[in-house]
Design an enzyme around this catalytic site. Sequence first.
Site, PDB file in Angstrom:
ATOM      1  N   LYS A 118     -43.196 -29.020 -29.236  1.00  6.72           N
ATOM      2  CA  LYS A 118     -43.286 -30.471 -29.405  1.00  6.72           C
ATOM      3  C   LYS A 118     -43.048 -31.117 -28.054  1.00  6.72           C
ATOM      4  CE  LYS A 118     -44.023 -33.362 -32.806  1.00  6.72           C
ATOM      5  NZ  LYS A 118     -44.826 -33.081 -34.024  1.00  6.72           N
TER       6      LYS A 118
HETATM    7  P1  NAD Z   1     -47.994 -43.188 -36.150  1.00  8.24           P
HETATM    8  O1  NAD Z   1     -47.349 -43.634 -34.905  1.00  8.24           O
HETATM    9  O2  NAD Z   1     -49.483 -43.208 -36.247  1.00  8.24           O
HETATM   10  O3  NAD Z   1     -47.415 -44.010 -37.402  1.00  8.24           O
HETATM   11  C1  NAD Z   1     -46.054 -44.176 -37.654  1.00  8.24           C
HETATM   12  C2  NAD Z   1     -45.934 -45.262 -38.709  1.00  8.24           C
HETATM   13  O4  NAD Z   1     -44.575 -45.386 -39.108  1.00  8.24           O
HETATM   14  C3  NAD Z   1     -46.361 -46.651 -38.208  1.00  8.24           C
HETATM   15  O5  NAD Z   1     -47.086 -47.291 -39.238  1.00  8.24           O
HETATM   16  C4  NAD Z   1     -45.028 -47.350 -37.987  1.00  8.24           C
HETATM   17  O6  NAD Z   1     -45.144 -48.769 -38.079  1.00  8.24           O
HETATM   18  C5  NAD Z   1     -44.250 -46.765 -39.129  1.00  8.24           C
HETATM   19  N1  NAD Z   1     -42.807 -46.938 -39.018  1.00  8.24           N
HETATM   20  C6  NAD Z   1     -41.992 -46.696 -37.966  1.00  8.24           C
HETATM   21  N2  NAD Z   1     -40.731 -47.013 -38.272  1.00  8.24           N
HETATM   22  C7  NAD Z   1     -40.735 -47.434 -39.567  1.00  8.24           C
HETATM   23  C8  NAD Z   1     -39.749 -47.898 -40.468  1.00  8.24           C
HETATM   24  N3  NAD Z   1     -38.469 -47.973 -40.114  1.00  8.24           N
HETATM   25  N4  NAD Z   1     -40.121 -48.249 -41.722  1.00  8.24           N
HETATM   26  C9  NAD Z   1     -41.402 -48.174 -42.106  1.00  8.24           C
HETATM   27  N5  NAD Z   1     -42.392 -47.738 -41.301  1.00  8.24           N
HETATM   28  C10 NAD Z   1     -42.061 -47.381 -40.049  1.00  8.24           C
HETATM   29  O7  NAD Z   1     -47.443 -41.704 -36.419  1.00  8.24           O
HETATM   30  P2  NAD Z   1     -48.086 -40.593 -37.361  1.00  8.24           P
HETATM   31  O8  NAD Z   1     -48.909 -39.701 -36.507  1.00  8.24           O
HETATM   32  O9  NAD Z   1     -48.668 -41.225 -38.581  1.00  8.24           O
HETATM   33  O10 NAD Z   1     -46.779 -39.753 -37.734  1.00  8.24           O
HETATM   34  C11 NAD Z   1     -45.936 -40.118 -38.817  1.00  8.24           C
HETATM   35  C12 NAD Z   1     -45.106 -38.910 -39.223  1.00  8.24           C
HETATM   36  O11 NAD Z   1     -45.961 -37.828 -39.578  1.00  8.24           O
HETATM   37  C13 NAD Z   1     -44.190 -38.347 -38.108  1.00  8.24           C
HETATM   38  O12 NAD Z   1     -43.038 -37.816 -38.706  1.00  8.24           O
HETATM   39  C14 NAD Z   1     -45.019 -37.208 -37.534  1.00  8.24           C
HETATM   40  O13 NAD Z   1     -44.236 -36.244 -36.861  1.00  8.24           O
HETATM   41  C15 NAD Z   1     -45.650 -36.678 -38.802  1.00  8.24           C
HETATM   42  N6  NAD Z   1     -46.859 -35.874 -38.610  1.00  8.24           N
HETATM   43  C16 NAD Z   1     -47.933 -36.377 -37.957  1.00  8.24           C
HETATM   44  C17 NAD Z   1     -49.075 -35.595 -37.819  1.00  8.24           C
HETATM   45  C18 NAD Z   1     -50.313 -36.129 -37.174  1.00  8.24           C
HETATM   46  O14 NAD Z   1     -51.338 -35.409 -37.205  1.00  8.24           O
HETATM   47  N7  NAD Z   1     -50.332 -37.304 -36.591  1.00  8.24           N
HETATM   48  C19 NAD Z   1     -49.093 -34.291 -38.328  1.00  8.24           C
HETATM   49  C20 NAD Z   1     -47.977 -33.817 -39.002  1.00  8.24           C
HETATM   50  C21 NAD Z   1     -46.864 -34.623 -39.149  1.00  8.24           C
END
Ligand code: NAD
Length: 425
Positions: A118
């Site tokens: 990561k």
């Molecule tokens: P992103 O930055 O695209 O989205 C994050 C979202 O969370 C945003 O909408 C943000 O406004 C919201 N957010 C942040 N703080 C918040 C709060 N306190 N309350 C409500 N909403 C809140 O990120 P992402 O890529 O969608 O990742 C989200 C999660 O999924 C993370 O834990 C990441 O590690 C995990 N993840 C992502 C992927 C991927 O392919 N992008 C793959 C596996 C896991």
Amino acid sequence: MSIMVPSKTPALITPGRQALDSALHQLDRAAEHLGLDDGLRTMLATPRRSLTVSVPVRREDGRLDVVQGFRVQHNVSRGPAKGGLRFHSATDIHEVTALAMWMTWKCALVGIPYGGAKGGVAVDPTALTTRELERLTRRYVNEILPLIGPEKDIPAPDVGTDEQTMAWIMDTYSVNAGYSVPGVVTGKPMTLGGSLGRAGATSRGVQIAALAALGRSPEGVTVAVQGFGKVGALAAQYLSDAGCRVVAVSDITGAVHAPGGLDVARLRAYAAETGGVRGFHQADAMSHDDLFELDVDILVPAALEGVITEANAPRVRARLVVEGANGPTTPEADEILAANGATVVPDILANAGGVVVSYLEWVQNMQAYSWSSAEVELKLRDLMLGAFSEVASLAAERGLTLRQAAHVIGVGRVAEAHQMRGLYP
Ligand code: NAD
């Protein structure tokens, strides 16, 4: 023996430290179940490589800011390290280590030949201009250059990064190599060797896992989603497309609730235009906290770690929690949910669709070939359902939760790889 967690004073317990404690706790439980010896447990609890870098960024007004960046390779015994890159002001070395460790188990669980890594930069990307973000990304990549490469460690998007970030990484790495190296990152734009189906892959995987765990028709099943970014927004869309009624979603700007069901496509367009879900006219505003306590069938946390805790877990009414985010449920909350009869589809299973299609993207890049979206979708579905059924069978056979079973399988495969390879020298 239980894995040593360094002592801490309350003031130093950051959310990242809590995430790492959770990851170590889960590893400890799995290691105990597998009967691993102390030496192997310690190896699995310790990242293989951990790099902290200073990233100087020239701001538009001429100022110089310096931010911290990290890249952690937790384990490479089964193949190159693989894991996303996060831009978030609260990220730290502990959080990045926890996320790298979860990547190791996730890749092993879904049976793809990767270790776990990561990256993170402690910065708020929304406070930077596009040019500042580009300079920051390129300098960070330059600082971690010795670690990454298509055969060594392959970053991908995570919180606060996207396909544009991946394009800058690919370009920076390629300029240094002297030729184009598309396989150094995944989640790239299509024009640079991205894969069909990658953008929605994590969310598609969440949908597949949720419906598999539901075990009945999704028609009318109610859903609440926390986080409306890359994972949450499309997870809401795909669950809605499957017939579920998405009644509430939240993002950093606010939370919205419509008991009759949200028009997710409209809400996505609204959020893209205004920068968030707050103020969406076809729904009522609600508090961030209340979303977790709604009387829904499925709760999908898809934002950050440590949001379902011992404080709110007793009030979670959803029967099924499907972890789109990494590490959203603390170990204490896990126990409360299990005692209350809720099923948790754990992160390393539920959100594995992203790394599965990242792997497919990398394979296509290595072969300089591309597959149709139908081929990608089929392979994704096969790997997700295969992993789901292995986890569900083991859980039923040994009386484990889905999280414990997923960790037993993932940790067990990595332990086996270590044992087969032996120790050098
Ligand atoms: P992103 O930055 O695209 O989205 C994050 C979202 O969370 C945003 O909408 C943000 O406004 C919201 N957010 C942040 N703080 C918040 C709060 N306190 N309350 C409500 N909403 C809140 O990120 P992402 O890529 O969608 O990742 C989200 C999660 O999924 C993370 O834990 C990441 O590690 C995990 N993840 C992502 C992927 C991927 O392919 N992008 C793959 C596996 C896991």
